[in-house]
Design an enzyme around this catalytic site. Structure first.
Site, PDB file in Angstrom:
ATOM      1  N   ASP A  17       0.815  -1.059  -0.018  1.00  0.00           N
ATOM      2  CA  ASP A  17      -0.010  -0.062  -0.015  1.00  0.00           C
ATOM      3  C   ASP A  17       0.757   1.368   0.007  1.00  0.00           C
ATOM      4  OD1 ASP A  17      -1.842  -1.669   0.283  1.00  0.00           O
ATOM      5  OD2 ASP A  17      -2.872  -1.188   2.063  1.00  0.00           O
ATOM      6  N   LYS A 115      -7.130  -5.166  -2.844  1.00  0.00           N
ATOM      7  CA  LYS A 115      -7.757  -5.729  -1.788  1.00  0.00           C
ATOM      8  C   LYS A 115      -8.578  -4.566  -1.079  1.00  0.00           C
ATOM      9  CE  LYS A 115      -4.075  -4.459   1.463  1.00  0.00           C
ATOM     10  NZ  LYS A 115      -4.529  -3.467   2.037  1.00  0.00           N
ATOM     11  N   CYS A 160      -1.890  -2.624   7.959  1.00  0.00           N
ATOM     12  CA  CYS A 160      -1.725  -3.655   6.672  1.00  0.00           C
ATOM     13  C   CYS A 160      -0.664  -4.379   6.746  1.00  0.00           C
ATOM     14  CB  CYS A 160      -2.199  -2.884   5.464  1.00  0.00           C
ATOM     15  SG  CYS A 160      -3.802  -2.496   5.185  1.00  0.00           S
TER      16      CYS A 160
HETATM   17  C1  VGL Z   1      -4.564   0.722   5.920  1.00  0.00           C
HETATM   18  C2  VGL Z   1      -6.253   1.429   7.138  1.00  0.00           C
HETATM   19  C3  VGL Z   1      -7.116   1.255   6.105  1.00  0.00           C
HETATM   20  C4  VGL Z   1      -3.240   0.490   5.407  1.00  0.00           C
HETATM   21  C5  VGL Z   1      -5.552   0.694   4.759  1.00  0.00           C
HETATM   22  O1  VGL Z   1      -2.837   0.266   4.421  1.00  0.00           O
HETATM   23  O2  VGL Z   1      -2.503   0.187   6.545  1.00  0.00           O
HETATM   24  N1  VGL Z   1      -4.939   1.236   7.004  1.00  0.00           N
HETATM   25  N2  VGL Z   1      -6.863   0.761   5.090  1.00  0.00           N
END
Ligand code: VGL
Ligand code: ZN
Length: 209
Positions: A17, A115, A160
Site C-alpha cells: 500500500d 484488496k 496492513c
Molecule cells: C490501511 C487502514 C485502512 C493500511 C488500509 O494500508 O494500513 N489502513 N486501509
C-alpha cells in the site's frame, strides 16, 4: 543496521500500500509515509520477485466513517465480522489517492494484488479479508510460485503491514518485516501491539537489509 540476509529465488518482497492516500498529502496520511519510497525502491533491487499490494475500495466502502451516520473517523463499530475501525474515505478505486506514490520505482514487480474491493468487508491483510476467512488468493499464488519466505515493507506498519505479515506467517511462510521501509498510523498502542504480536508469531523484524 543491516541484517545481512542473503536473498534467494525463494524469497519474495511484498510492498504494501505505498499509495498517495497514505502519504502526507493524502486522505489517510501516515506520518512521513512518503519516506518509505526510496527505502522500498532500494530494497526492491535486491529481490528478483516483488509483489505490490493496493488498497482498492469502492466509493462508500463500509470502512468509511462517512457512510455511518453519527460516526467519526478512527471510531470503532461492530461489523458483521467483528470490530472495524472507521477511516476517512481513502484509496477509492480509480482515484489519484489510490495510485501508487509517483516515486515508487519497482518496474520488475510481478503482481499487483488489490484488496478491500468488497463493499461490506475491509481487508488489511493481503492474504485474508477482515472476516479472517475470505482468502485473497495470494497464499496460493506465492506457494505455487515456490516462495518460502516473505519480506514485507510499506504502509502502514501497524495495520496492513502487520496483518499481512501475521497471515503470511500463519500460512506457513517465514516472514521478515523491514522496519526502515515502514511507517505507522499509531493509534491506541497499535505499534506496541504489532511488536508483541510479531514476537509471539515469530515474525522477524529487522531494520534494513
Ligand atoms: C490501511 C487502514 C485502512 C493500511 C488500509 O494500508 O494500513 N489502513 N486501509
Ligand atoms: Zn483501506
Amino acid at each position: 543496521m543491516s541484517a545481512n540476509i542473503p536473498i534467494t529465488d525463494r524469497d519474495v518482497l511484498l510492498v504494501v500500500d505505498v499509495q498517495n492516500d497514505f502519504c502526507p498529502t493524502g486522505m489517510l496520511p501516515v506520518q512521513r509515509g512518503d519516506e518509505v519510497v526510496p527505502v522500498v525502491n532500494r530494497h526492491a533491487e535486491l529481490f528478483r520477485h516483488v509483489v505490490l499490494t493496493q488498497d482498492w475500495h469502492p466509493p462508500s466502502h463500509h470502512s468509511f466513517a462517512s457512510v455511518h451516520a453519527g460516526q467519526n473517523p478512527f471510531e470503532t463499530i461492530t461489523a458483521a465480522y467483528g470490530p472495524q475501525i472507521l477511516w476517512p474515505d481513502h484509496c477509492v478505486q480509480e482515484t489519484p489517492g489510490a495510485e501508487f506514490h509517483e516515486g515508487l520505482a519497482v518496474p520488475h514487480a510481478q503482481l499487483v494484488l488489490r484488496k478491500g474491493f468488497r463493499h461490506e468487508v475491509d481487508s488489511y491483510s493481503a492474504f485474508y479479508e477482515n472476516d479472517h476467512k475470505t482468502p485473497t488468493g495470494l497464499a496460493g499464488y506465492l506457494r505455487e510460485r515456490g516462495f518460502t519466505r516473505v519480506f514485507v515493507v510499506g504502509l502502514a506498519f501497524d495495520f496492513c503491514v502487520r496483518f499481512t505479515a501475521e497471515d503470511a506467517r500463519r500460512t506457513g511462510f517465514d516472514v521478515v518485516v523491514i522496519e526502515e521501509g515502514c511507517r505507522s498510523i499509531d493509534m491506541e498502542g497499535s505499534i506496541a501491539d504489532t511488536r508483541a504480536s510479531f514476537g509471539a508469531l515469530d515474525v522477524r523484524l529487522v531494520d534494513a537489509l
